[in-house]
Design an enzyme around this catalytic site. Structure first.
Site, PDB file in Angstrom:
ATOM      1  N   LYS A   1      42.091  51.807  41.563  1.00  0.00           N
ATOM      2  CA  LYS A   1      40.874  52.316  41.904  1.00  0.00           C
ATOM      3  C   LYS A   1      41.175  53.722  42.435  1.00  0.00           C
ATOM      4  O   LYS A   1      40.150  54.422  42.005  1.00  0.00           O
ATOM      5  CB  LYS A   1      40.253  51.610  43.147  1.00  0.00           C
TER       6      LYS A   1
ATOM      7  N   ARG B   1      36.494  48.403  53.863  1.00  0.00           N
ATOM      8  CA  ARG B   1      37.546  47.355  53.606  1.00  0.00           C
ATOM      9  C   ARG B   1      36.798  46.155  54.495  1.00  0.00           C
ATOM     10  O   ARG B   1      37.513  44.844  53.998  1.00  0.00           O
ATOM     11  CB  ARG B   1      38.781  47.404  54.453  1.00  0.00           C
TER      12      ARG B   1
ATOM     13  N   ARG C   1      54.690  52.429  40.397  1.00  0.00           N
ATOM     14  CA  ARG C   1      53.846  53.684  40.606  1.00  0.00           C
ATOM     15  C   ARG C   1      54.429  54.798  41.216  1.00  0.00           C
ATOM     16  O   ARG C   1      55.268  54.604  42.434  1.00  0.00           O
ATOM     17  CB  ARG C   1      52.596  53.160  41.601  1.00  0.00           C
TER      18      ARG C   1
ATOM     19  N   ARG D   1      55.046  56.168  47.049  1.00  0.00           N
ATOM     20  CA  ARG D   1      54.448  55.763  48.759  1.00  0.00           C
ATOM     21  C   ARG D   1      55.265  54.869  49.572  1.00  0.00           C
ATOM     22  O   ARG D   1      55.789  54.017  48.936  1.00  0.00           O
ATOM     23  CB  ARG D   1      53.060  55.024  48.288  1.00  0.00           C
TER      24      ARG D   1
ATOM     25  N   ARG E   1      49.710  43.388  52.053  1.00  0.00           N
ATOM     26  CA  ARG E   1      48.531  44.117  51.749  1.00  0.00           C
ATOM     27  C   ARG E   1      47.657  43.358  50.679  1.00  0.00           C
ATOM     28  O   ARG E   1      46.386  43.254  50.958  1.00  0.00           O
ATOM     29  CB  ARG E   1      48.826  45.328  50.900  1.00  0.00           C
TER      30      ARG E   1
END
Ligand code: AMP
Length: 215
Positions: free
Chosen positions: A13, A88, A127, A161, A172
């Protein structure tokens, strides 16, 4: 146009948010980015929230809303905003509705990026992003064309990250599952929700997203 993007961590996203932003020249409001900035600046808020972000738990609503409400007020009524990672949960969604209403604006569209859970860990572990402009890459799926430089800004420093590690990512995922069900239902009932299957590369997903944004 105010657009909300929903999806599990690693569903893409953030990448789709920046592609939409470039296409329509609408700013992105990423709560994750805002919160990570507070942490890296070691601000008072940063000190309060670092343990939540490190564990992959949701930061309490009160703090998140304090961090982002001025940005919603400034930006949503002029050009609109693309919301990445916010809301959220249903109480954040109601806060967003109220704040937009006060600015004579509304949530126009909500997109849910739907991806198989088994693909997520793989995507997150690869990532990384350009330290200068934030463009996101993936060592398995999309490296920079010239491996040492960012395709967009030419920057040559890349970063990962700190919460993209195995332990945090597992938490998560479970936090996402717990909190997203009611939120998805909230937007479905309002007739705002469109599901985008994450199949193929980012450009294919973006084509699909674009056709839905423009309908
Ligand atoms: P993200 O960049 O969206 O994956 O978010 C990274 C982390 O920031 C999450 O694991 C949460 O700890 C925190 N976070 C981001 N957005 C929110 C939000 N809207 N409410 C609460 N916590 C958030």
């Amino acid at each position: 146009m105010n657009i909300v993007l929903l999806g599990a961590p690693g569903s893409g996203k953030g990448t789709q948010a920046s592609m939409l932003s470039k296409k329509f020249n609408i700013p992105v409001l990423s709560t994750g980015e805002c919160l990570r900035k507070e942490i890296s600046q070691k601000s008072e808020i940063g000190e309060k929230i670092s343990s939540y972000v490190e564990l992959g738990s949701l930061v309490p609503d009160q703090i998140v809303l304090e961090v982002i409400s001025s940005q919603i007020n400034q930006l949503s009524s002029s050009k609109g905003l693309i919301f990445d990672g916010f809301p959220r949960n249903v109480s954040q969604a109601k806060f967003l509705e109220k704040t937009l209403f006060e600015n004579k604006a509304t949530v126009n569209k909500v997109f849910l990026f739907d991806i198989k859970e088994k693909d997520l860990l793989f995507r997150i572990s690869g990532r990384f992003s350009c330290a200068k402009c934030g463009l996101v890459y993936n060592s398995y799926l999309k490296n920079p064309i010239n491996i040492t430089n960012c395709d967009d800004c030419g920057g040559h420093h890349f970063k990962k990250r700190f919460d993209d590690n195995f332990k945090t990512v597992r938490n998560r995922f479970s936090v996402y599952k717990e909190s997203s069900e009611d939120l998805i239902e909230f937007y479905r009932k309002k007739g705002l929700l469109t599901t985008i299957p994450v199949l193929g590369d980012r450009d294919k997903v973006f084509d699909l997203l674009l056709s839905e944004v423009q309908t």
